[in-house]
Design a protein around this motif. Structure first.
Motif, PDB file in Angstrom:
ATOM      1  N   THR A   1      14.136 -34.159  58.699  1.00 29.95           N
ATOM      2  CA  THR A   1      15.416 -34.053  59.262  1.00 29.95           C
ATOM      3  C   THR A   1      16.009 -33.129  58.444  1.00 29.95           C
ATOM      4  O   THR A   1      16.092 -33.153  57.137  1.00 29.95           O
ATOM      5  N   ASN A   2      16.696 -31.980  59.059  1.00 28.18           N
ATOM      6  CA  ASN A   2      17.319 -31.107  58.313  1.00 28.18           C
ATOM      7  C   ASN A   2      19.041 -31.752  58.486  1.00 28.18           C
ATOM      8  O   ASN A   2      19.327 -32.387  59.338  1.00 28.18           O
ATOM      9  N   PRO A   3      19.735 -31.351  57.551  1.00 23.82           N
ATOM     10  CA  PRO A   3      21.248 -31.755  57.385  1.00 23.82           C
ATOM     11  C   PRO A   3      22.051 -31.038  58.423  1.00 23.82           C
ATOM     12  O   PRO A   3      23.097 -30.528  58.033  1.00 23.82           O
ATOM     13  N   GLU A   4      21.782 -31.303  59.391  1.00 26.17           N
ATOM     14  CA  GLU A   4      22.679 -30.815  60.608  1.00 26.17           C
ATOM     15  C   GLU A   4      22.503 -31.536  61.939  1.00 26.17           C
ATOM     16  O   GLU A   4      21.503 -32.426  62.290  1.00 26.17           O
ATOM     17  N   VAL A   5      23.593 -31.764  62.645  1.00 26.82           N
ATOM     18  CA  VAL A   5      23.697 -32.778  63.554  1.00 26.82           C
ATOM     19  C   VAL A   5      22.836 -32.878  64.671  1.00 26.82           C
ATOM     20  O   VAL A   5      22.323 -33.991  65.062  1.00 26.82           O
ATOM     21  N   SER A   6      22.231 -31.723  65.219  1.00 22.84           N
ATOM     22  CA  SER A   6      20.987 -31.964  66.393  1.00 22.84           C
ATOM     23  C   SER A   6      20.057 -32.338  65.840  1.00 22.84           C
ATOM     24  O   SER A   6      19.127 -33.368  66.650  1.00 22.84           O
ATOM     25  N   SER A   7      19.566 -31.967  64.761  1.00 17.12           N
ATOM     26  CA  SER A   7      18.242 -32.643  64.008  1.00 17.12           C
ATOM     27  C   SER A   7      18.603 -34.063  63.617  1.00 17.12           C
ATOM     28  O   SER A   7      17.380 -34.913  63.872  1.00 17.12           O
TER      29      SER A   7
ATOM     30  N   LEU B   1      25.947 -31.199  56.831  1.00 12.99           N
ATOM     31  CA  LEU B   1      26.043 -32.805  56.758  1.00 12.99           C
ATOM     32  C   LEU B   1      25.406 -33.056  55.190  1.00 12.99           C
ATOM     33  O   LEU B   1      24.640 -32.446  54.799  1.00 12.99           O
ATOM     34  N   SER B   2      26.200 -34.046  54.616  1.00  7.01           N
ATOM     35  CA  SER B   2      25.911 -34.364  53.197  1.00  7.01           C
ATOM     36  C   SER B   2      24.805 -35.452  53.400  1.00  7.01           C
ATOM     37  O   SER B   2      24.500 -35.997  54.498  1.00  7.01           O
ATOM     38  N   ILE B   3      24.124 -35.621  52.194  1.00  5.44           N
ATOM     39  CA  ILE B   3      23.094 -36.428  52.431  1.00  5.44           C
ATOM     40  C   ILE B   3      23.466 -38.086  52.486  1.00  5.44           C
ATOM     41  O   ILE B   3      22.874 -38.507  53.561  1.00  5.44           O
ATOM     42  N   ASP B   4      24.787 -38.364  52.035  1.00  2.15           N
ATOM     43  CA  ASP B   4      25.182 -39.656  52.550  1.00  2.15           C
ATOM     44  C   ASP B   4      25.411 -39.872  53.974  1.00  2.15           C
ATOM     45  O   ASP B   4      25.271 -40.602  54.711  1.00  2.15           O
ATOM     46  N   ASP B   5      25.854 -38.843  54.765  1.00  2.00           N
ATOM     47  CA  ASP B   5      26.280 -38.630  56.192  1.00  2.00           C
ATOM     48  C   ASP B   5      24.840 -39.087  56.687  1.00  2.00           C
ATOM     49  O   ASP B   5      24.883 -39.662  57.772  1.00  2.00           O
TER      50      ASP B   5
ATOM     51  N   ILE C   1      12.989 -40.734  51.206  1.00  4.23           N
ATOM     52  CA  ILE C   1      11.653 -40.437  50.408  1.00  4.23           C
ATOM     53  C   ILE C   1      11.606 -38.867  49.821  1.00  4.23           C
ATOM     54  O   ILE C   1      10.944 -39.010  48.625  1.00  4.23           O
ATOM     55  N   GLY C   2      12.744 -38.105  50.117  1.00  3.63           N
ATOM     56  CA  GLY C   2      12.734 -36.936  49.264  1.00  3.63           C
ATOM     57  C   GLY C   2      13.646 -36.074  49.971  1.00  3.63           C
ATOM     58  O   GLY C   2      14.182 -36.234  51.036  1.00  3.63           O
ATOM     59  N   ILE C   3      14.174 -35.138  49.167  1.00  3.38           N
ATOM     60  CA  ILE C   3      15.103 -33.988  49.774  1.00  3.38           C
ATOM     61  C   ILE C   3      14.400 -32.690  49.342  1.00  3.38           C
ATOM     62  O   ILE C   3      14.281 -32.487  47.915  1.00  3.38           O
ATOM     63  N   ILE C   4      14.061 -31.826  50.169  1.00  2.20           N
ATOM     64  CA  ILE C   4      13.343 -30.453  49.762  1.00  2.20           C
ATOM     65  C   ILE C   4      14.384 -29.458  49.735  1.00  2.20           C
ATOM     66  O   ILE C   4      14.887 -28.964  50.945  1.00  2.20           O
TER      67      ILE C   4
END
Lengths: 237, 276
Positions: free
Chosen positions: B147-153, B197-201, B211-214
């Motif tokens: 997932t990318n941190p944006e709403v559509s993804s 979007l933040s990770i928390d969102d 599992i990870g943040i790239i």
């Protein structure tokens, strides 16, 4: 090896007699049907599900008129189990069979609906409290339809997901998708959510899209209900 | 391939295209192989294959998944061994066919055979929710949702999670596919400015374990262009480290999660987050 040919009991047939309503239409048939309609108006469904025999001895009808009469009765929810008073050779395929040797019984009073005596209506059905509990998040693209009653969601309802309930909707997570309560016409149904970020709220035929909903209500606990024909949404604090 | 194994099937999926499924499949597959596991990565993107390019195996493709399904080739003939890691194999997709060439029985047979020969079977799902994607997830034991941190993804990932909970073999048996969220293309400076979007969102919306943040990095693009996963091409880069950490978490190790911060390539321990 002899058991290959099973000795079978020979079939036996027994006669049995039943009580049935007997209709004896008088010509002209159209007037008789009008009288019948007036009776049915007062006691809807009185003949529904009961066996009805047609006594045509007083109304000499042609086979096509008989077919028409049976069809007219069927339209009123009355099913004819047999016809008496005609010659067996007048019977037509598709028509109920010809009955003979019927024995008369006393006349039956059709009860007036307003009569004080306890009506023979079916006992009021015991209403089970109808509700559906969903203990997982409702994901985008998923649709929960429960017309029978209330829906409770313990998780969140994702953007692009929808909950449609006949009763009220309770969401203990965040509502990001669509919630439609009172889908079966219950105008007292309500929508409650712990955190409102939804796309559309509806109760019965009345709805509001996210654009039409006050921005100050977003991200907080909210409820929606119907005030007459207006969908109202307020914060719950 | 003598000793009988009972491999774990992992699907790398997302719903939306272009979020980094193929890059992540190659990077995680290479990292698993680097850690001594025997790994096969399968390209399910029939007709639009890419995994062979990202792994630098495009000039050695003879047979593909569809050939195996149709009985034209045997499975060992179609498996391409990586030149750098002897534990890493690729089962490429066909470029000339389409997803209709994938049959449910054929895929089941191939996966069952691969399970006996590999520790990990990593399936690179095509974008979308159609045949290719549903067959890629069909036999999964675990899923990595990219997932990318944006709403559509995020919304597409939510949709895919719903399908993982209903359309997989495990779900139909009443079990649950292990789901892991892999956030890719994370821009620390954009997150700091509130431009994405933040990770928390993302975690709040998807409510599955991280599992990870790239982090977004030129290293990832550079690695793809030379046909080498970033975990092999630049193993000390920030994205490679993040992929290695994710790989270890996939294997069940407990490794503290760090949110990449603005300081270039360095992990700041201020925002320690434990993998759930």
């Amino acid at each position: 090896m002899s058991s290959l040919i099973c000795p079978r009991q020979s079939l036996t047939f027994r006669a049995r007699s039943y009580m049935a309503f007997a209709f004896a239409p008088q010509p002209p048939i159209a007037d008789w049907l009008a009288d019948l309609d007036a009776t049915l108006e007062r006691s809807k469904g009185f003949f529904a599900g009961h066996p009805v025999a047609l006594d045509l001895s007083a109304a000499s009808l042609t086979p096509s008129e008989i077919v028409e009469l049976v069809a007219s009765l069927a339209e009123r929810g009355i099913r004819v189990l047999g016809i008496e008073g005609i010659e067996p050779n007048e019977a037509m395929p598709g028509l109920p069979p010809v009955l003979r040797s019927g024995r008369g019984a006393q006349e039956i009073e059709i009860p007036e609906p307003a009569s004080a005596s306890p009506a023979p209506a079916p006992p009021p059905q015991k209403q089970e409290p109808a509700s559906l509990l969903i203990d997982s998040p409702v994901r985008s693209g998923q649709s929960v339809v429960y017309i029978e009653g209330d829906v409770t969601v313990l998780g969140s309802v994702g953007s692009g997901a929808e909950i449609i309930a006949g009763g009220s909707i309770h969401i203990y997570g965040t509502l990001r998708g669509l919630a439609m309560a009172g889908a079966s016409g219950n105008s007292r149904a309500r929508i409650f959510c712990h955190r409102f970020e939804g796309e559309l709220l509806a109760i019965g035929p009345h709805y509001k899209t996210a654009d039409e909903i006050e921005a100050s209500l977003r991200r907080g606990p909210a409820q929606a209900w119907l005030d007459g024909n207006t969908l109202k949404i307020t914060a719950m604090n | 391939m003598s000793d009988e194994k009972s491999g774990r099937v992992v699907v790398v999926t997302s719903g939306k295209g272009g979020v980094g499924k193929t890059t992540s499949t190659a990077s995680l597959g290479a990292a698993l192989a680097h850690l001594g596991q025997k790994v096969v990565v399968i390209d399910f993107d029939v007709g639009l294959r890419n995994l062979d390019l990202v792994l630098g195996a495009e000039r050695r493709v003879v047979f593909d998944l569809i050939n195996v399904i149709n009985g034209v080739a045997k499975l060992p003939q179609a498996l391409i061994k990586d030149k750098r890691l002897e534990n890493l194999f690729l089962l490429p997709a066909s470029q000339t066919r389409d997803k209709d060439a994938l049959t449910e029985e054929g895929v089941a047979k191939v996966i069952a055979e691969l399970r006996t020969k590999f520790d990990w079977i990593v399936c690179d799902s095509p974008a979308g929710i159609e045949r290719g994607a549903t067959l890629a997830m069909r036999h999964a034991d675990s899923a990595i949702i990219v997932t990318n941190p944006e709403v559509s993804s995020v919304r597409d990932s939510d949709r895919i999670i719903g399908l993982l909970d209903s359309k997989t073999e495990k779900a139909e048996r009443g079990e649950c596919v292990d789901k892991h969220l892999l956030i890719t293309r994370y821009h620390p400076w954009r997150a700091a400015r509130g431009e994405m979007l933040s990770i928390d969102d993302v975690l709040d919306i998807l409510s599955i374990p991280l599992i990870g943040i790239i982090p977004e990095s030129e290293e990832v693009l550079r690695a793809s262009n030379v046909g080498s996963p970033v975990t092999l091409n630049a193993p000390l880069s920030a994205p490679a480290k993040a992929y290695f950490d994710a790989t270890k978490r996939l294997k069940g190790e407990q490794i503290a999660m760090h949110i990449p911060t603005e300081s270039r390539g360095l992990f700041n321990k201020l925002f320690g987050r434990k993998a759930a």
